[in-house]
Write a protein that holds these residues in place. Structure first.
Motif, PDB file in Angstrom:
ATOM      1  N   MET A   1       9.655  -8.487   5.332  1.00 51.87           N
ATOM      2  CA  MET A   1       9.418  -8.241   4.791  1.00 51.87           C
ATOM      3  C   MET A   1      10.210  -8.944   3.363  1.00 51.87           C
ATOM      4  O   MET A   1      11.725  -8.123   3.672  1.00 51.87           O
ATOM      5  CB  MET A   1       9.142  -6.666   4.199  1.00 51.87           C
ATOM      6  CG  MET A   1       8.207  -6.276   2.385  1.00 51.87           C
ATOM      7  SD  MET A   1       7.705  -4.807   2.568  1.00 51.87           S
ATOM      8  CE  MET A   1      10.127  -3.953   2.822  1.00 51.87           C
ATOM      9  N   ASP A   2       9.834  -9.572   2.783  1.00 55.37           N
ATOM     10  CA  ASP A   2      10.127 -10.189   1.668  1.00 55.37           C
ATOM     11  C   ASP A   2      10.035  -8.691   0.483  1.00 55.37           C
ATOM     12  O   ASP A   2       9.213  -8.201  -0.129  1.00 55.37           O
ATOM     13  CB  ASP A   2       9.721 -11.496   1.006  1.00 55.37           C
ATOM     14  CG  ASP A   2      10.895 -11.705   0.022  1.00 55.37           C
ATOM     15  OD1 ASP A   2      10.770 -11.194  -1.340  1.00 55.37           O
ATOM     16  OD2 ASP A   2      11.394 -12.979  -0.089  1.00 55.37           O
TER      17      ASP A   2
ATOM     18  N   GLU B   1       5.787   0.237   1.783  1.00 51.76           N
ATOM     19  CA  GLU B   1       5.192   2.658   1.771  1.00 51.76           C
ATOM     20  C   GLU B   1       5.723   2.252   3.393  1.00 51.76           C
ATOM     21  O   GLU B   1       6.634   3.490   3.274  1.00 51.76           O
ATOM     22  CB  GLU B   1       3.904   2.408   1.778  1.00 51.76           C
ATOM     23  CG  GLU B   1       3.122   2.487   0.034  1.00 51.76           C
ATOM     24  CD  GLU B   1       1.637   2.658   0.429  1.00 51.76           C
ATOM     25  OE1 GLU B   1       0.980   3.504  -0.627  1.00 51.76           O
ATOM     26  OE2 GLU B   1       0.737   2.255   1.520  1.00 51.76           O
ATOM     27  N   ALA B   2       5.024   1.904   3.847  1.00 50.01           N
ATOM     28  CA  ALA B   2       6.289   1.944   5.025  1.00 50.01           C
ATOM     29  C   ALA B   2       7.782   2.423   5.096  1.00 50.01           C
ATOM     30  O   ALA B   2       8.527   3.204   6.058  1.00 50.01           O
ATOM     31  CB  ALA B   2       6.141   0.856   6.751  1.00 50.01           C
ATOM     32  N   ARG B   3       7.950   1.509   4.084  1.00 48.84           N
ATOM     33  CA  ARG B   3       9.725   1.397   4.790  1.00 48.84           C
ATOM     34  C   ARG B   3      10.260   2.748   3.389  1.00 48.84           C
ATOM     35  O   ARG B   3      11.228   2.744   3.986  1.00 48.84           O
ATOM     36  CB  ARG B   3      10.249  -0.101   3.516  1.00 48.84           C
ATOM     37  CG  ARG B   3      11.843  -0.885   3.823  1.00 48.84           C
ATOM     38  CD  ARG B   3      12.317  -1.485   2.901  1.00 48.84           C
ATOM     39  NE  ARG B   3      13.850  -1.954   3.074  1.00 48.84           N
ATOM     40  CZ  ARG B   3      14.344  -0.934   1.557  1.00 48.84           C
ATOM     41  NH1 ARG B   3      13.915  -0.391   1.558  1.00 48.84           N
ATOM     42  NH2 ARG B   3      16.015  -1.020   1.912  1.00 48.84           N
TER      43      ARG B   3
ATOM     44  N   LEU C   1       2.392   5.454  -2.127  1.00 45.65           N
ATOM     45  CA  LEU C   1       2.676   4.922  -3.647  1.00 45.65           C
ATOM     46  C   LEU C   1       1.370   4.195  -4.178  1.00 45.65           C
ATOM     47  O   LEU C   1       0.846   5.054  -5.273  1.00 45.65           O
ATOM     48  CB  LEU C   1       3.607   3.321  -3.395  1.00 45.65           C
ATOM     49  CG  LEU C   1       4.769   3.264  -3.260  1.00 45.65           C
ATOM     50  CD1 LEU C   1       4.924   1.948  -2.909  1.00 45.65           C
ATOM     51  CD2 LEU C   1       5.242   4.670  -4.094  1.00 45.65           C
ATOM     52  N   LEU C   2       0.067   4.232  -3.559  1.00 46.09           N
ATOM     53  CA  LEU C   2      -1.241   4.417  -4.094  1.00 46.09           C
ATOM     54  C   LEU C   2      -2.476   5.000  -3.307  1.00 46.09           C
ATOM     55  O   LEU C   2      -2.637   5.242  -2.370  1.00 46.09           O
ATOM     56  CB  LEU C   2      -1.874   2.725  -3.975  1.00 46.09           C
ATOM     57  CG  LEU C   2      -0.453   1.605  -4.336  1.00 46.09           C
ATOM     58  CD1 LEU C   2      -1.085   0.367  -4.334  1.00 46.09           C
ATOM     59  CD2 LEU C   2      -0.946   1.948  -6.634  1.00 46.09           C
ATOM     60  N   ASN C   3      -3.317   5.832  -4.359  1.00 43.27           N
ATOM     61  CA  ASN C   3      -4.597   6.196  -3.432  1.00 43.27           C
ATOM     62  C   ASN C   3      -5.718   5.181  -3.395  1.00 43.27           C
ATOM     63  O   ASN C   3      -5.626   5.246  -4.616  1.00 43.27           O
ATOM     64  CB  ASN C   3      -4.708   7.822  -4.348  1.00 43.27           C
ATOM     65  CG  ASN C   3      -3.586   8.795  -3.791  1.00 43.27           C
ATOM     66  OD1 ASN C   3      -3.307   8.588  -2.547  1.00 43.27           O
ATOM     67  ND2 ASN C   3      -3.420   9.318  -4.759  1.00 43.27           N
ATOM     68  N   ARG C   4      -5.999   4.753  -2.575  1.00 44.46           N
ATOM     69  CA  ARG C   4      -6.986   3.307  -2.228  1.00 44.46           C
ATOM     70  C   ARG C   4      -8.589   4.228  -1.908  1.00 44.46           C
ATOM     71  O   ARG C   4      -8.688   5.590  -1.569  1.00 44.46           O
ATOM     72  CB  ARG C   4      -6.722   3.142  -1.150  1.00 44.46           C
ATOM     73  CG  ARG C   4      -5.461   2.433  -1.052  1.00 44.46           C
ATOM     74  CD  ARG C   4      -5.385   1.072  -0.206  1.00 44.46           C
ATOM     75  NE  ARG C   4      -3.752   0.772  -0.075  1.00 44.46           N
ATOM     76  CZ  ARG C   4      -2.226   1.259  -0.101  1.00 44.46           C
ATOM     77  NH1 ARG C   4      -2.869   2.894   0.146  1.00 44.46           N
ATOM     78  NH2 ARG C   4      -1.628   0.647   0.369  1.00 44.46           N
TER      79      ARG C   4
END
Length: 308
Positions: A1-2, A41-43, A48-51
């Protein structure tokens, strides 16, 4: 991941409220944006967000993280522009939206000087009188006339347009020259109506002379929502109209428009540069705003307010 790509993706999802819209503004696929946010979010080990199936909302942790992310990304953008003397000038793409007459008569003719000074800034200029959603339309700033109704925006007052009432000689030959603003509200006269994009209603200016005030609410045979079309309609003799000095000056000099009721005053129209809240002002945006403000000092400086 960047990590920075993931931060950009997260920030755009927060600002647009949608993975799809964020993907469009970043020129990525929706799948890529979704994966970047999930990896972020995993890192962080934080949601961070509710979907939901209909919308995306930022969590409390996400909101706090967003405030720090946008400052970090903006600082990184500024740092990249100052790595060397060759890159000392601001550079990059800037998306702006400006009113059509202002673009044609003031801004675009002056752009050669701007680009000579800032050759590495690429301007994507939307030219319209519509209401632009700075977040959804991915616009860095807008130049607009009139009082701002969206108080969430950051704004800089850059000038005040002095307004006057005008009409074409053909119109005056048919309808007569009004000696009092109230005459414009009679069946003998009509105006070209300008539809205010924010309300969809025609503007009704108020004229003042000493202690007397008259609001112009005359009938019209044409209403338009574009400044260039509005001016063209007045020149064609379709009714009286009110214009800022920069739009009327040339046509008054050539006799195409005649000033009316010059003892009566119209309130100046304030001009603003507005940009999204919680958005760091990058170097390229800062120099553009400063340049537009300097331009307005020549054409329509901020009026000195009278002390009551």
């Amino acid at each position: 991941m960047d990590r920075f790509d993931a931060m950009w993706a997260f920030a755009r999802v927060v600002e647009t409220g949608s993975f799809t819209k964020a993907a469009e503004t970043l020129h990525m696929s929706r799948t890529t944006v979704t994966q970047l946010v999930q990896q972020l979010e995993a890192r962080l080990r934080v949601r961070l967000l509710n979907r939901t199936t209909r919308k995306v909302n930022v969590t409390a942790d996400g909101a706090a993280y967003y405030e720090r992310v946008i400052r970090l990304l903006a600082d990184m953008d500024d740092a990249e522009t100052s790595l060397s003397s060759a890159a000392a000038l601001p550079r990059g793409r800037l998306r702006v939206d400006v009113p059509s007459p202002f673009a044609r008569m003031v801004l675009v003719p002056a752009l050669p000087a701007f680009h000579a000074r800032y050759p590495d800034i690429q301007l994507d200029m939307g030219v319209s009188d519509r209401v632009v959603d700075l977040i959804d339309d991915n616009v860095d700033c807008v130049v607009r006339g009139g009082e701002l109704t969206d108080l969430s925006l950051m704004a800089r007052h850059i000038g005040d347009l002095q307004l006057g009432m005008y009409a074409a000689p053909d119109y005056l030959a048919r309808s007569g020259v009004p000696q009092h603003p109230q005459e414009l509200n009679t069946p003998d006269h009509h105006v070209v109506a300008f539809l205010w994009a924010r309300s969809g209603k025609a503007l009704s200016p108020t004229m003042r002379y000493r202690d007397e005030r008259v609001t112009i609410q005359s009938k019209y045979i044409l209403s338009v929502d574009d400044g260039n079309a509005y001016l063209a309609a007045g020149l064609a003799g379709l009714g009286a109209l009110w214009l800022p000095d920069y739009m009327s000056r040339e046509h008054v000099a050539t006799g195409q428009l005649i000033p009316l009721l010059q003892q009566w005053e119209l309130d100046p129209m304030p001009m603003y540069v507005a940009y999204p809240p919680n958005r760091h002002v990058s170097a390229k945006l800062r120099v553009f705003i400063d340049w537009v403000a300097q331009l307005m000092e020549v054409h329509a400086p901020v009026a000195q307010r009278k002390v009551q």
